[in-house]
Scaffold this motif. Structure first.
Motif, PDB file in Angstrom:
ATOM      1  N   ILE A 166      60.444  22.562 -23.825  1.00 24.57           N
ATOM      2  CA  ILE A 166      59.150  23.196 -23.531  1.00 24.57           C
ATOM      3  C   ILE A 166      59.005  23.568 -22.053  1.00 24.57           C
ATOM      4  O   ILE A 166      58.696  24.718 -21.740  1.00 24.57           O
ATOM      5  CB  ILE A 166      57.980  22.323 -24.054  1.00 24.57           C
ATOM      6  CG1 ILE A 166      57.940  22.415 -25.583  1.00 24.57           C
ATOM      7  CG2 ILE A 166      56.647  22.755 -23.460  1.00 24.57           C
ATOM      8  CD1 ILE A 166      57.004  21.439 -26.243  1.00 24.57           C
ATOM      9  N   PRO A 167      59.214  22.645 -21.101  1.00 26.30           N
ATOM     10  CA  PRO A 167      59.060  23.052 -19.689  1.00 26.30           C
ATOM     11  C   PRO A 167      60.004  24.173 -19.284  1.00 26.30           C
ATOM     12  O   PRO A 167      59.623  25.054 -18.512  1.00 26.30           O
ATOM     13  CB  PRO A 167      59.364  21.774 -18.899  1.00 26.30           C
ATOM     14  CG  PRO A 167      59.865  20.793 -19.845  1.00 26.30           C
ATOM     15  CD  PRO A 167      59.505  21.216 -21.210  1.00 26.30           C
ATOM     16  N   PHE A 168      61.197  24.183 -19.864  1.00 27.18           N
ATOM     17  CA  PHE A 168      62.122  25.272 -19.553  1.00 27.18           C
ATOM     18  C   PHE A 168      61.584  26.596 -20.103  1.00 27.18           C
ATOM     19  O   PHE A 168      61.670  27.633 -19.449  1.00 27.18           O
ATOM     20  CB  PHE A 168      63.509  24.983 -20.142  1.00 27.18           C
ATOM     21  CG  PHE A 168      64.246  23.945 -19.367  1.00 27.18           C
ATOM     22  CD1 PHE A 168      64.772  24.232 -18.118  1.00 27.18           C
ATOM     23  CD2 PHE A 168      64.387  22.660 -19.855  1.00 27.18           C
ATOM     24  CE1 PHE A 168      65.435  23.263 -17.385  1.00 27.18           C
ATOM     25  CE2 PHE A 168      65.040  21.687 -19.127  1.00 27.18           C
ATOM     26  CZ  PHE A 168      65.569  21.989 -17.879  1.00 27.18           C
TER      27      PHE A 168
ATOM     28  N   SER B  38      57.482  22.356 -13.975  1.00 31.68           N
ATOM     29  CA  SER B  38      57.566  23.667 -14.637  1.00 31.68           C
ATOM     30  C   SER B  38      56.264  24.443 -14.451  1.00 31.68           C
ATOM     31  O   SER B  38      56.286  25.664 -14.274  1.00 31.68           O
ATOM     32  CB  SER B  38      57.909  23.501 -16.110  1.00 31.68           C
ATOM     33  OG  SER B  38      56.818  22.969 -16.798  1.00 31.68           O
TER      34      SER B  38
ATOM     35  N   TYR C 297      57.227  18.373 -16.543  1.00 34.77           N
ATOM     36  CA  TYR C 297      56.159  19.287 -16.969  1.00 34.77           C
ATOM     37  C   TYR C 297      55.382  19.803 -15.755  1.00 34.77           C
ATOM     38  O   TYR C 297      55.090  20.992 -15.659  1.00 34.77           O
ATOM     39  CB  TYR C 297      55.224  18.588 -17.979  1.00 34.77           C
ATOM     40  CG  TYR C 297      55.741  18.711 -19.392  1.00 34.77           C
ATOM     41  CD1 TYR C 297      56.683  17.816 -19.892  1.00 34.77           C
ATOM     42  CD2 TYR C 297      55.345  19.744 -20.209  1.00 34.77           C
ATOM     43  CE1 TYR C 297      57.198  17.936 -21.167  1.00 34.77           C
ATOM     44  CE2 TYR C 297      55.848  19.885 -21.494  1.00 34.77           C
ATOM     45  CZ  TYR C 297      56.776  18.980 -21.972  1.00 34.77           C
ATOM     46  OH  TYR C 297      57.288  19.114 -23.230  1.00 34.77           O
TER      47      TYR C 297
ATOM     48  N   ALA D  42      60.740  18.309 -26.404  1.00 36.31           N
ATOM     49  CA  ALA D  42      59.996  17.989 -25.175  1.00 36.31           C
ATOM     50  C   ALA D  42      60.756  18.437 -23.932  1.00 36.31           C
ATOM     51  O   ALA D  42      60.159  18.805 -22.927  1.00 36.31           O
ATOM     52  CB  ALA D  42      59.743  16.483 -25.115  1.00 36.31           C
ATOM     53  N   MET D  43      62.087  18.418 -24.000  1.00 34.24           N
ATOM     54  CA  MET D  43      62.887  18.885 -22.857  1.00 34.24           C
ATOM     55  C   MET D  43      62.857  20.414 -22.773  1.00 34.24           C
ATOM     56  O   MET D  43      62.895  20.986 -21.683  1.00 34.24           O
ATOM     57  CB  MET D  43      64.348  18.425 -23.008  1.00 34.24           C
ATOM     58  CG  MET D  43      64.586  16.973 -22.735  1.00 34.24           C
ATOM     59  SD  MET D  43      64.424  16.549 -21.025  1.00 34.24           S
ATOM     60  CE  MET D  43      65.956  17.160 -20.382  1.00 34.24           C
TER      61      MET D  43
ATOM     62  N   ILE E 193      58.401  27.303 -20.631  1.00 29.52           N
ATOM     63  CA  ILE E 193      57.247  27.703 -19.801  1.00 29.52           C
ATOM     64  C   ILE E 193      57.749  28.459 -18.570  1.00 29.52           C
ATOM     65  O   ILE E 193      57.275  29.547 -18.244  1.00 29.52           O
ATOM     66  CB  ILE E 193      56.420  26.454 -19.379  1.00 29.52           C
ATOM     67  CG1 ILE E 193      55.731  25.837 -20.595  1.00 29.52           C
ATOM     68  CG2 ILE E 193      55.395  26.804 -18.310  1.00 29.52           C
ATOM     69  CD1 ILE E 193      55.073  24.496 -20.321  1.00 29.52           C
ATOM     70  N   SER E 194      58.731  27.893 -17.907  1.00 29.03           N
ATOM     71  CA  SER E 194      59.273  28.515 -16.691  1.00 29.03           C
ATOM     72  C   SER E 194      59.919  29.848 -17.012  1.00 29.03           C
ATOM     73  O   SER E 194      59.748  30.828 -16.276  1.00 29.03           O
ATOM     74  CB  SER E 194      60.303  27.605 -16.040  1.00 29.03           C
ATOM     75  OG  SER E 194      59.745  26.355 -15.811  1.00 29.03           O
TER      76      SER E 194
ATOM     77  N   ILE F 244      57.574  37.313 -17.438  1.00 33.78           N
ATOM     78  CA  ILE F 244      56.338  38.079 -17.174  1.00 33.78           C
ATOM     79  C   ILE F 244      56.380  38.634 -15.746  1.00 33.78           C
ATOM     80  O   ILE F 244      56.112  39.806 -15.497  1.00 33.78           O
ATOM     81  CB  ILE F 244      55.090  37.184 -17.389  1.00 33.78           C
ATOM     82  CG1 ILE F 244      54.966  36.829 -18.875  1.00 33.78           C
ATOM     83  CG2 ILE F 244      53.829  37.868 -16.897  1.00 33.78           C
ATOM     84  CD1 ILE F 244      53.944  35.760 -19.177  1.00 33.78           C
ATOM     85  N   TRP F 245      56.748  37.768 -14.816  1.00 36.64           N
ATOM     86  CA  TRP F 245      56.804  38.169 -13.400  1.00 36.64           C
ATOM     87  C   TRP F 245      57.827  39.292 -13.196  1.00 36.64           C
ATOM     88  O   TRP F 245      57.566  40.284 -12.540  1.00 36.64           O
ATOM     89  CB  TRP F 245      57.178  36.929 -12.583  1.00 36.64           C
ATOM     90  CG  TRP F 245      57.537  37.189 -11.168  1.00 36.64           C
ATOM     91  CD1 TRP F 245      56.683  37.414 -10.134  1.00 36.64           C
ATOM     92  CD2 TRP F 245      58.854  37.228 -10.623  1.00 36.64           C
ATOM     93  NE1 TRP F 245      57.369  37.594  -8.972  1.00 36.64           N
ATOM     94  CE2 TRP F 245      58.708  37.490  -9.238  1.00 36.64           C
ATOM     95  CE3 TRP F 245      60.125  37.073 -11.140  1.00 36.64           C
ATOM     96  CZ2 TRP F 245      59.807  37.590  -8.386  1.00 36.64           C
ATOM     97  CZ3 TRP F 245      61.205  37.174 -10.294  1.00 36.64           C
ATOM     98  CH2 TRP F 245      61.052  37.440  -8.931  1.00 36.64           C
TER      99      TRP F 245
ATOM    100  N   SER G 205      57.255  32.506 -17.779  1.00 38.57           N
ATOM    101  CA  SER G 205      56.614  32.912 -16.522  1.00 38.57           C
ATOM    102  C   SER G 205      57.525  33.858 -15.755  1.00 38.57           C
ATOM    103  O   SER G 205      57.074  34.882 -15.221  1.00 38.57           O
ATOM    104  CB  SER G 205      56.326  31.699 -15.644  1.00 38.57           C
ATOM    105  OG  SER G 205      55.637  30.759 -16.366  1.00 38.57           O
ATOM    106  N   PHE G 206      58.774  33.529 -15.725  1.00 35.24           N
ATOM    107  CA  PHE G 206      59.735  34.365 -14.994  1.00 35.24           C
ATOM    108  C   PHE G 206      59.822  35.753 -15.622  1.00 35.24           C
ATOM    109  O   PHE G 206      59.814  36.766 -14.920  1.00 35.24           O
ATOM    110  CB  PHE G 206      61.118  33.690 -15.011  1.00 35.24           C
ATOM    111  CG  PHE G 206      62.223  34.555 -14.504  1.00 35.24           C
ATOM    112  CD1 PHE G 206      62.365  34.798 -13.138  1.00 35.24           C
ATOM    113  CD2 PHE G 206      63.100  35.182 -15.378  1.00 35.24           C
ATOM    114  CE1 PHE G 206      63.367  35.619 -12.673  1.00 35.24           C
ATOM    115  CE2 PHE G 206      64.096  36.008 -14.911  1.00 35.24           C
ATOM    116  CZ  PHE G 206      64.239  36.226 -13.553  1.00 35.24           C
TER     117      PHE G 206
END
Lengths: 579, 236
Positions: free
Chosen positions: A461-463, B127, B124, A458-459, A465-466, A472-473, A469-470
């Motif tokens: 996943i948000p990393f 992010s 979440y 769970a910790m 995602i970021s 791809i950008w 995204s980075f």
């Protein structure tokens, strides 16, 4: 004449240097606040070394044990009448406890000087008398007058005159005030408050060095969050006093005296540039405890004045309410540690381990409050029964021995769980192995939450995602930058193509452009090999090259050079203009 | 030959399947020492399985090791707080010896709380906002990120501080009565006693010594670590 002036100048400078040379003088002294102590009493000794020296050799303390040692140091440089004096001062303060009777010599202490010689201190002769006298260990029931006349070391109240112990450092001292002040019984809670007394402006700071400890006692400690001073007059002198610590002490059963070690506090005196540290302490404490009267008849008795209440007098256990909770409250003052509710064994009930909640504080009456016992009950047999708890005896100074009755609770068991019908009673009192755990039992992990995989996932996943995204950008930006660079190069080569003056130059520029833009080396390569390597898409280029080579080598003038330039430029562009 | 090998494999498998019963059969035969050893092996291998903890408690009690019994019952309750048999048996021992067990040890610690949930929600959202910002840099997103970041930071600090405080609180059970020393050395003076089965708070450890604070009477002192068994806390 010139020579004379020169000699005078040298003389004046030499005299000045000579006068300004440091004057080294060193001394070492040993002093104590008393030359007679009793066994077990403590005595303060100060070793002071001044001047210029290399090392201090401390004396042996035969017959004494060192309870505490503190050190303070100061350096000063002064020029008086042209003489520069450099002075170092070190002092050690010892708290020594007399271990046995006799006359003991302490010292000499030594300092080694810079020239390799030694300087010795004086020697002290201390006489240790008696054994376990009242000197250092006096009960809390000593009155102020008694303590003054007999030279006792423990004060009875805030305003008592200074004791012999406190008079050793009359500008600042520690005082322990014990409540209750009269006789203290076995198991009786005592409140001991430690205060510091200082003459106004005599200290600049203080540090707690050692908190007292009490042998074989239950202890509750309360440290004051902020030291607040109040003014008081003792023996006609103004003192500021502040509460440092409060202890509630309950001695264990059978203890004959309440023994506490010293509290030691370091105080800083002097100015900012010349701070001196001194250690002050309370005397060691010994308060004799009086056994509870008629101890043989009341062997299970405890000290206190208690009452017991229950939250309900009757409970019903039925199918809607298979578990019932009852609450007993012990109210009053006294030894709450020993006050307990012990239910009497009941074969018709299963009594679970209690949940105990203490709400006790120190009041003027003593250690008072409530102790709550919450028992959970489960029926083992249907029918009416009574939940009884053992009465207990308490002793207080006002009431003497009193039996505390614990109210009964009527329990009506209407339903029991199936398993308990057969095995409940057996399980309560016997120790049987289990083949397996009940199927529906929830099992928890001993792994900390931060070490569990779901937490880490769970910790993460948000990393992720970021990060995605980075990436791809960033990839988008890189592609855009690359295409911009290609297009600018293409435009440059198109210009070069258009500026070609003849077919030979055009061919060379075209070759260079292909090499630069697409890494295609035409020079020296065979057309068949190029076609094989780059495929049929290269056919138009080879055809164009052949056309232009033919025109160049045939010696024919190129009439439509501009048309060839357009074609070359078009071929370059067609292969790869990026958006 | 094949039949013979198959038979051996079957025998070995069945021995392994029923090896759980070793402790039971030894216990029934009143070989409590052997049963204790067998259950202890299972306990270690199974990462403190509550069933083996409980059975070890029963066996330790049969051996007269009441401190060990209290330890294993408490250990069982860390993973299986609803195991009433463990609670009851422990209560019998603690009542007999006048030992108080802190209520907090009778069940696992709660690890998921409002702060943690808020932290996860905020991380979440943050992010997602960061991802959105890469593709459309907008002042509205930037403005929204600030409070979310603050909530995330505050809840992270709160959660990890409380987690640190919880993990630094260690409990132990006295498995052998001992004298509390004033420092980590046998030659130092004693300052009190701790009795078998008593619950202590482990304040600090140094070499083979624990600095402990008795839950019963708050006395603080040093004791050899062989006299104490530290409880592995369960987490809900």
């Amino acid at each position: 004449m010139v020579e004379m002036k020169r000699i005078t100048k040298i003389f004046i400078i030499a005299s000045f240097i000579f006068l300004c040379l440091p004057v080294w003088s060193s001394s070492i002294t040993l002093s104590s606040d008393s030359d007679t102590v009793s066994v077990d009493e403590t005595l303060r000794m100060v070793l002071t070394a001044e001047g210029s020296f290399e090392e201090i050799t401390e004396p042996d303390f035969n017959g004494f044990s060192v309870e505490n040692r503190s050190e303070s140091q100061s350096n000063s440089v002064s020029i008086i009448n042209g003489k520069m004096e450099s002075k170092k001062s070190i002092s050690y303060t010892y708290f020594l406890r007399a271990a046995k009777n006799g006359v003991f010599k302490i010292g000499p202490a030594k300092i080694s000087l810079k020239n390799g010689q030694f300087e010795k201190s004086n020697t002290l002769t201390i006489t240790v008398t008696g054994g376990g006298s009242a000197g250092g260990t006096v009960s809390g029931n000593v009155s102020a007058d008694d303590s003054q006349s007999s030279g006792s070391t423990l004060s009875s109240s805030l305003v008592s005159p200074l004791t012999k112990w406190e008079r050793k450092t009359p500008n600042y001292f520690l005082r322990a005030v014990v409540e209750p002040q009269g006789d203290v019984y076995e198991g009786e809670p005592s409140t001991i408050k430690y205060y510091i007394f200082v003459k106004p402006g005599s200290i600049s700071d203080l540090n707690m060095y050692k908190s007292p400890s009490f042998e074989n006692c239950w202890k509750e400690e309360k440290q004051e969050s902020r030291l607040t001073f109040q003014r008081i007059a003792i023996d006609g002198e103004a003192y500021d006093y502040g509460l440092l610590k409060t202890f509630v002490i309950i001695p264990e059963k059978g203890l004959k005296s309440l023994n506490g070690t010293q509290m030691i506090v370091d105080v800083m005196t002097g100015s900012f540039f010349n701070t001196k540290k001194m250690s002050i302490s309370t005397p060691a404490m010994r308060i004799p405890l009086i056994p509870l009267p008629e101890a043989v008849q009341h062997s299970e008795g405890i000290y206190g004045d208690f009452q017991v209440e229950v939250n309900k007098n009757s409970v019903t256990i039925d199918k809607n309410n298979l578990l019932e909770t009852v609450e007993y409250t012990i109210k009053g003052c006294g030894n709450f540690q020993a006050a307990e509710i012990k239910p009497v064994e009941n074969r018709e009930l299963k009594i679970f381990a209690p949940e105990v909640d203490n709400r006790i504080s120190t009041f003027s009456k003593g250690y008072c409050g409530e102790k709550r016992y919450k028992f959970m009950l489960k029926g083992l047999q249907t029918g009416e029964t009574v939940l009884k708890a053992k009465p207990f005896e308490v002793f207080s100074k006002d009431k003497g021995w009193v039996s505390v009755i614990v109210p009964d609770i009527n329990v009506n068991v209407k339903d029991v769980t199936v398993s308990d019908d057969t095995a409940g009673e057996k399980k309560q009192q016997s120790f049987e192995l289990l083949k397996e755990l009940p199927a529906d039992m929830k099992i928890y992990s001993t792994k900390s939450i931060v070490a569990r995989s779901w937490f880490l996932t769970a910790m993460a996943i948000p990393f992720l995602i970021s990060l995605i995204s980075f990436l791809i950008w960033f990839t988008g930006i890189a592609i855009r930058r690359r295409s911009r660079s290609f297009n600018s190069k293409l435009e440059k080569w198109e210009k070069s193509v258009m500026l070609s003056n003849d077919s030979t130059e055009l061919l060379n520029v075209f070759y260079d452009a292909l090499k630069d833009l697409y890494s295609i080396e035409i020079r020296g390569a065979r057309s068949q090999a190029l076609l094989k390597k780059h495929g049929n898409s290269f056919a138009d280029i080879t055809e164009f090259i052949r056309e232009i080579e033919y025109l160049t080598f045939s010696g024919t003038n190129v009439n439509n050079l501009n048309a060839l330039k357009e074609k070359a430029s078009g071929l370059l562009r067609l292969r790869g203009r990026k958006k | 030959m094949k039949k013979y090998i198959l038979f051996i494999i079957l025998v070995m498998l069945s021995a392994d399947l029923f090896s759980d019963d070793d402790g039971f059969s030894l216990y029934i035969k009143k070989d409590y020492q052997g049963a204790y050893k067998a259950f202890n092996e299972k306990f270690v291998k199974s990462d403190a399985d509550p069933l083996y903890s409980y059975n070890l408690g029963v066996t330790a009690n049969a051996l007269g090791l009441e401190g060990e019994a209290v330890y294993f019952y408490l250990q069982a309750l860390q993973k299986a707080p609803d195991l009433t048999e463990a609670k009851n048996n422990m209560q019998v021992i603690t009542s007999k010896n006048n030992i108080t067990v802190p209520a907090t040890l009778l069940e696992p610690e709660r690890s998921v709380d409002f702060v943690l949930i808020t932290f996860f929600i905020s991380i979440y959202i943050f992010s997602i906002l960061v991802s959105m910002l890469f593709f459309s840099p907008d002042w509205k997103i930037k403005t929204a990120m600030l409070p979310v970041f603050l909530v995330m930071a505050v809840t992270a600090v709160l959660f990890f501080t409380s987690h640190d405080a919880r993990s630094s609180e260690n409990w132990g059970v006295v498995v052998k009565s001992a004298e509390l020393k004033s420092g980590p050395d046998d030659s130092l003076s004693g300052i009190g006693n701790i009795k078998e089965g008593e619950i202590v708070n482990i304040v600090f450890s140094s070499g083979s010594w624990y600095k402990v604070k008795s839950f019963q009477d708050n006395v603080e002192g040093w004791v050899d670590l062989n006299k104490i068994r530290a409880i592995m806390r369960g987490y809900k």
